[in-house]
Design a protein around this motif. Structure first.
Motif, PDB file in Angstrom:
ATOM      1  N   ALA A 432       0.610  -1.214  -0.210  1.00  0.00           N
ATOM      2  CA  ALA A 432       0.352   0.082  -0.201  1.00  0.00           C
ATOM      3  C   ALA A 432       0.544   1.021  -0.200  1.00  0.00           C
ATOM      4  CB  ALA A 432      -0.986   0.023   1.641  1.00  0.00           C
ATOM      5  N   ALA A 433       0.101   1.987  -0.836  1.00  0.00           N
ATOM      6  CA  ALA A 433       1.229   3.321  -0.773  1.00  0.00           C
ATOM      7  C   ALA A 433       1.721   4.096   0.663  1.00  0.00           C
ATOM      8  CB  ALA A 433       0.134   4.772  -1.531  1.00  0.00           C
ATOM      9  N   ILE A 434       2.689   4.669   1.041  1.00  0.00           N
ATOM     10  CA  ILE A 434       3.623   5.018   1.821  1.00  0.00           C
ATOM     11  C   ILE A 434       2.944   6.581   1.743  1.00  0.00           C
ATOM     12  CG2 ILE A 434       4.825   5.859   3.378  1.00  0.00           C
ATOM     13  CD1 ILE A 434       6.901   2.895   2.121  1.00  0.00           C
ATOM     14  N   GLU A 435       2.560   6.666   3.409  1.00  0.00           N
ATOM     15  CA  GLU A 435       2.475   9.075   3.661  1.00  0.00           C
ATOM     16  C   GLU A 435       4.308   9.240   3.600  1.00  0.00           C
ATOM     17  OE1 GLU A 435      -0.843   9.176   6.151  1.00  0.00           O
ATOM     18  OE2 GLU A 435      -1.871   7.929   4.574  1.00  0.00           O
ATOM     19  N   LEU A 436       4.126   9.964   3.370  1.00  0.00           N
ATOM     20  CA  LEU A 436       5.196  10.491   3.509  1.00  0.00           C
ATOM     21  C   LEU A 436       5.232  11.899   4.351  1.00  0.00           C
ATOM     22  CD1 LEU A 436       8.126  10.085   4.183  1.00  0.00           C
ATOM     23  CD2 LEU A 436       9.376  11.482   2.167  1.00  0.00           C
ATOM     24  N   TYR A 437       6.155  12.513   5.597  1.00  0.00           N
ATOM     25  CA  TYR A 437       6.186  14.351   6.486  1.00  0.00           C
ATOM     26  C   TYR A 437       7.098  13.586   6.472  1.00  0.00           C
ATOM     27  CZ  TYR A 437       1.279  12.065   6.350  1.00  0.00           C
ATOM     28  OH  TYR A 437      -0.589  12.611   6.157  1.00  0.00           O
ATOM     29  N   ASN A 438       7.622  15.990   6.612  1.00  0.00           N
ATOM     30  CA  ASN A 438       9.142  16.204   7.403  1.00  0.00           C
ATOM     31  C   ASN A 438       8.557  16.918   8.380  1.00  0.00           C
ATOM     32  OD1 ASN A 438      11.304  17.622   7.569  1.00  0.00           O
ATOM     33  ND2 ASN A 438      11.737  18.023   5.391  1.00  0.00           N
ATOM     34  N   GLU A 445       1.934  17.064  10.471  1.00  0.00           N
ATOM     35  CA  GLU A 445       1.646  15.411   9.579  1.00  0.00           C
ATOM     36  C   GLU A 445       0.557  16.559   8.841  1.00  0.00           C
ATOM     37  OE1 GLU A 445       2.913  11.677  11.783  1.00  0.00           O
ATOM     38  OE2 GLU A 445       1.940  13.131  12.457  1.00  0.00           O
ATOM     39  N   THR A 446       0.314  17.456   7.935  1.00  0.00           N
ATOM     40  CA  THR A 446      -0.942  17.594   7.325  1.00  0.00           C
ATOM     41  C   THR A 446      -0.277  17.852   5.802  1.00  0.00           C
ATOM     42  OG1 THR A 446       0.247  20.028   7.369  1.00  0.00           O
ATOM     43  CG2 THR A 446      -1.515  19.177   9.360  1.00  0.00           C
ATOM     44  N   MET A 447       0.736  18.086   5.525  1.00  0.00           N
ATOM     45  CA  MET A 447       1.233  17.600   4.530  1.00  0.00           C
ATOM     46  C   MET A 447       1.951  16.089   3.892  1.00  0.00           C
ATOM     47  SD  MET A 447       2.078  21.402   3.821  1.00  0.00           S
ATOM     48  CE  MET A 447       4.005  21.205   5.057  1.00  0.00           C
ATOM     49  N   ASN A 448       1.653  15.303   3.131  1.00  0.00           N
ATOM     50  CA  ASN A 448       1.499  13.916   2.557  1.00  0.00           C
ATOM     51  C   ASN A 448       3.112  14.691   1.032  1.00  0.00           C
ATOM     52  OD1 ASN A 448       2.696  11.637   1.289  1.00  0.00           O
ATOM     53  ND2 ASN A 448       0.396  11.489   0.675  1.00  0.00           N
ATOM     54  N   VAL A 449       3.954  14.456   1.037  1.00  0.00           N
ATOM     55  CA  VAL A 449       5.193  14.929   0.217  1.00  0.00           C
ATOM     56  C   VAL A 449       5.734  13.353  -0.179  1.00  0.00           C
ATOM     57  CG1 VAL A 449       5.356  17.098   1.451  1.00  0.00           C
ATOM     58  CG2 VAL A 449       7.331  14.846   2.386  1.00  0.00           C
ATOM     59  N   ALA A 450       5.095  12.293  -0.615  1.00  0.00           N
ATOM     60  CA  ALA A 450       5.510  11.082  -0.751  1.00  0.00           C
ATOM     61  C   ALA A 450       5.582  11.316  -2.682  1.00  0.00           C
ATOM     62  CB  ALA A 450       4.401   9.939  -0.621  1.00  0.00           C
ATOM     63  N   GLU A 451       4.994  11.928  -3.504  1.00  0.00           N
ATOM     64  CA  GLU A 451       5.443  11.843  -4.831  1.00  0.00           C
ATOM     65  C   GLU A 451       6.328  12.917  -4.105  1.00  0.00           C
ATOM     66  OE1 GLU A 451       2.040  13.460  -6.770  1.00  0.00           O
ATOM     67  OE2 GLU A 451       0.762  11.771  -6.120  1.00  0.00           O
ATOM     68  N   LYS A 452       6.956  14.109  -4.043  1.00  0.00           N
ATOM     69  CA  LYS A 452       8.044  15.063  -4.304  1.00  0.00           C
ATOM     70  C   LYS A 452       9.697  13.940  -3.768  1.00  0.00           C
ATOM     71  CE  LYS A 452       5.920  19.117  -3.265  1.00  0.00           C
ATOM     72  NZ  LYS A 452       5.450  20.516  -2.422  1.00  0.00           N
ATOM     73  N   HIS A 453       8.821  12.752  -2.837  1.00  0.00           N
ATOM     74  CA  HIS A 453      10.243  12.573  -2.472  1.00  0.00           C
ATOM     75  C   HIS A 453      10.464  10.647  -2.316  1.00  0.00           C
ATOM     76  CE1 HIS A 453      11.996  16.380  -0.921  1.00  0.00           C
ATOM     77  NE2 HIS A 453      10.121  16.034  -0.403  1.00  0.00           N
ATOM     78  N   PRO A 454      10.252   9.894  -3.512  1.00  0.00           N
ATOM     79  CA  PRO A 454      10.418   8.720  -4.263  1.00  0.00           C
ATOM     80  C   PRO A 454      11.219   8.103  -4.217  1.00  0.00           C
ATOM     81  CG  PRO A 454      10.974   9.853  -6.191  1.00  0.00           C
ATOM     82  CD  PRO A 454      10.366  11.115  -5.084  1.00  0.00           C
ATOM     83  N   GLU A 455      12.409   8.361  -3.877  1.00  0.00           N
ATOM     84  CA  GLU A 455      13.834   7.989  -3.331  1.00  0.00           C
ATOM     85  C   GLU A 455      14.124   7.286  -1.911  1.00  0.00           C
ATOM     86  OE1 GLU A 455      15.142  12.002  -2.621  1.00  0.00           O
ATOM     87  OE2 GLU A 455      13.324  10.850  -4.139  1.00  0.00           O
ATOM     88  N   ILE A 456      13.231   8.784  -1.249  1.00  0.00           N
ATOM     89  CA  ILE A 456      13.098   8.478   0.215  1.00  0.00           C
ATOM     90  C   ILE A 456      12.177   7.674   1.284  1.00  0.00           C
ATOM     91  CG2 ILE A 456      12.663   9.842   2.012  1.00  0.00           C
ATOM     92  CD1 ILE A 456      13.526  12.578   1.225  1.00  0.00           C
ATOM     93  N   VAL A 457      10.436   7.700  -0.408  1.00  0.00           N
ATOM     94  CA  VAL A 457       9.617   6.272   0.522  1.00  0.00           C
ATOM     95  C   VAL A 457      10.178   5.250   0.105  1.00  0.00           C
ATOM     96  CG1 VAL A 457       7.654   5.793  -1.177  1.00  0.00           C
ATOM     97  CG2 VAL A 457       8.198   8.608  -1.039  1.00  0.00           C
ATOM     98  N   LYS A 458      11.253   4.908  -0.939  1.00  0.00           N
ATOM     99  CA  LYS A 458      11.581   3.298  -1.689  1.00  0.00           C
ATOM    100  C   LYS A 458      12.419   3.403  -0.324  1.00  0.00           C
ATOM    101  CE  LYS A 458      14.111   0.888  -5.149  1.00  0.00           C
ATOM    102  NZ  LYS A 458      14.614   1.272  -6.080  1.00  0.00           N
ATOM    103  N   MET A 459      13.495   4.413   0.192  1.00  0.00           N
ATOM    104  CA  MET A 459      14.196   3.542   0.901  1.00  0.00           C
ATOM    105  C   MET A 459      14.020   3.577   2.510  1.00  0.00           C
ATOM    106  SD  MET A 459      15.933   5.157   4.299  1.00  0.00           S
ATOM    107  CE  MET A 459      15.587   7.280   3.873  1.00  0.00           C
ATOM    108  N   MET A 460      12.716   4.652   2.510  1.00  0.00           N
ATOM    109  CA  MET A 460      11.927   3.771   4.267  1.00  0.00           C
ATOM    110  C   MET A 460      11.253   2.943   3.606  1.00  0.00           C
ATOM    111  SD  MET A 460      12.017   6.627   5.626  1.00  0.00           S
ATOM    112  CE  MET A 460      11.206   7.029   7.028  1.00  0.00           C
ATOM    113  N   ASP A 461      10.656   2.655   2.713  1.00  0.00           N
ATOM    114  CA  ASP A 461       9.756   1.353   2.343  1.00  0.00           C
ATOM    115  C   ASP A 461      10.902  -0.332   2.553  1.00  0.00           C
ATOM    116  OD1 ASP A 461       7.596  -0.442   1.347  1.00  0.00           O
ATOM    117  OD2 ASP A 461       8.941  -1.269  -0.107  1.00  0.00           O
ATOM    118  N   SER A 462      11.965  -0.181   2.341  1.00  0.00           N
ATOM    119  CA  SER A 462      13.082  -1.140   2.674  1.00  0.00           C
ATOM    120  C   SER A 462      12.974  -1.389   4.060  1.00  0.00           C
ATOM    121  CB  SER A 462      14.559  -0.604   1.716  1.00  0.00           C
ATOM    122  OG  SER A 462      14.678   0.331   2.038  1.00  0.00           O
ATOM    123  N   VAL A 463      13.379  -0.156   5.279  1.00  0.00           N
ATOM    124  CA  VAL A 463      13.637  -0.410   6.306  1.00  0.00           C
ATOM    125  C   VAL A 463      12.485  -0.906   7.343  1.00  0.00           C
ATOM    126  CG1 VAL A 463      14.052   0.666   8.328  1.00  0.00           C
ATOM    127  CG2 VAL A 463      15.064   1.790   6.104  1.00  0.00           C
TER     128      VAL A 463
END
Length: 478
Positions: A432-438, A445-463
């Protein structure tokens, strides 16, 4: 995955080693003084208190003078996290020093600690500590491997089953007697938390400097049921006996939790009752002359609740979650970021604010190190934060923190630096899609920035995939 922690030698460790060396030749009085190097530890935990419920964390309506004083004379953490977002897995994480991707108990239910789960009181007993617990246990009922007498407690009075702890005026409590837990009646209309506090005060009064002690005081408030001694409720009623926080939406009798005409006033009163109990404990330590050799920690097991008549609008009114999104059962910050205050006069400097990122699984290695043990070979995902408390040396940092939760379709969360990743509905779709917040820019946690940082999403998913280990009781695949 980390299961051992390496540390340098702290000044406290040096003192402990020196005391052991000297004890062979010192006089009895000298040996008594040397033994007192090990600090007493008092750990006080609230049930479902939000990070915004205390004055020292921004609360404007609820009175918490004792806890605020504790914060002003000690260290207030701003980035400390619970083990989970509901009670049993959070407390299991606390006691075992393992996050919920590793620990055996990962949700509420009839899941006791196992024989092979070595927990805080067992470790501290090996270091010469007396151990006592009063309040909510929830990690093993009578006859199971998790029953208190099998897990290192010298003294215990409280609730074995977490559902029993839902009710504030129990007709009986379990007590550890002659090596067994027995259910004992209590006086009619007694409040459980009053009893737990009296037990704790009696335990403190009976201590000497001959041996250190570990006191775990596990309150059942401000969890619903929203029922509290009248003297605390009166603090939030007007001259006519009505709530100061009108309008109120009454909670009727006849449901799982008892009725309450003033849910907002009752919740505020329950928080203030904890504050009073903590004040009594602090005063008892001071009377006995034990305060300067005692670390006192206060926290909550998870975020604030919306149960027993408490509504989301009440959470918003009090700002119980502070600026953070979510409540109990969420892995957003409001469900897991907790108040965490440490007080130890002469060791922890006054009025300190720490932004150290820690979690419940860090407490076991921290307490064990303070007790003179080596954390090097503990089966833990935690990191000792002794250096953060004492200011001695450089504090080791986590690379990341991880949580998983099996209600609501399954949830995962990962905190790594400023980045917070959340995956929902994991049972339906492990991908399932990952929400990402800075969090440094957006703590709410109001701004999901997953689409802007696909490389960070991929890294977080692997962890996340690495941190989730197989478990016979809990699986996202069933």
């Amino acid at each position: 995955m980390r299961f051992s922690v390496k540390h340098g030698m702290y000044p406290l460790k040096s003192l402990l080693i020196l005391s052991l060396c000297l004890s062979c030749n010192g006089s009895p009085k000298e040996r008594e003084n040397q033994r007192s190097v090990k600090p007493n530890i008092v750990f006080i935990i609230a049930d479902d208190m939000g990070i915004g419920d205390l004055g020292s964390y921004g609360q404007e309506y609820i009175k918490t003078p004792h806890l605020d004083e504790m914060a002003s004379k000690g260290m207030r953490f701003t980035q400390f996290y619970a083990g989970s977002t509901v009670c049993a897995p959070s407390r299991a994480s606390l006691m075992t020093g393992q996050h919920t991707g590793v620990t055996h108990i990962r949700g509420n239910g009839e899941f006791p600690l196992r024989d092979q789960d070595t927990i805080i009181p067992q470790l501290l007993k090996k270091q010469g500590y007396r151990t006592a617990m009063y309040g909510k246990w929830g990690l093993g009922v009578e006859g199971t491997s998790g029953s208190p007498e099998k897990k290192g407690w010298d003294e215990f009075t409280g609730h074995l089953h977490h559902v029993d702890a839902h009710y504030q005026r129990p007709d009986s409590l379990w007590t550890l007697t002659d090596g067994m837990v027995k259910k004992m009646p209590v006086p009619a209309n007694s409040y459980g938390n009053d009893i737990f506090t009296r037990k704790a005060l009696s335990f403190i009064d009976g201590q000497t400097e001959e041996a250190p002690f570990f006191l775990y005081l596990s309150f059942t408030v401000p969890h619903a049921e929203l029922l509290v001694p009248q003297k605390y409720l009166d603090m939030y009623l007007d001259e006519q006996g009505d709530s100061q926080f009108a309008p109120e939406s009454a909670w009727p009798d006849g449901r799982h939790y008892g009725g309450q005409p003033f849910p907002k006033a009752a919740y505020a009163a329950m928080v203030s009752s904890i504050d009073d109990y903590v004040g009594q404990v602090m005063a008892a330590l001071k009377r006995k002359g034990l305060d300067e050799n005692t670390l006192v920690v206060f926290t909550s097991d998870n975020g604030t609740h919306i149960e027993g008549g408490r509504q989301r609008s009440d959470v918003d009114f009090f700002k119980s979650s502070g600026v953070y999104k979510g409540v109990k059962r969420d892995l957003y910050e409001g469900g897991i970021r907790e108040p965490f205050i440490a007080y130890w006069p002469g060791t922890i400097s006054a009025n300190k604010v720490s932004d150290h990122t820690g979690a419940f699984w860090d407490i076991l290695p921290t307490f064990y190190e303070l007790a003179g043990g080596s954390a090097d070979y503990l089966n833990t995902t935690g990191i000792s934060f002794v250096n953060e408390l004492t200011g001695a040396g450089t504090q080791e940092k986590h690379d990341h923190l991880y949580w998983e939760f099996y209600e609501g379709g399954g949830k995962q969360a990962l905190l790594k630096g400023p980045w917070k990743a959340i995956r929902l509905k994991v049972k339906q779709d492990r991908n399932a899609a990952i929400e990402l917040y800075n969090l440094s820019e957006d703590p709410s946690e109001t701004m999901n920035v997953a689409e802007k940082h696909p490389e960070i999403v991929k890294m977080m998913d692997s962890v996340m995939r690495v941190e989730n280990t197989p478990n016979p009781l809990f699986s996202f695949d069933r």
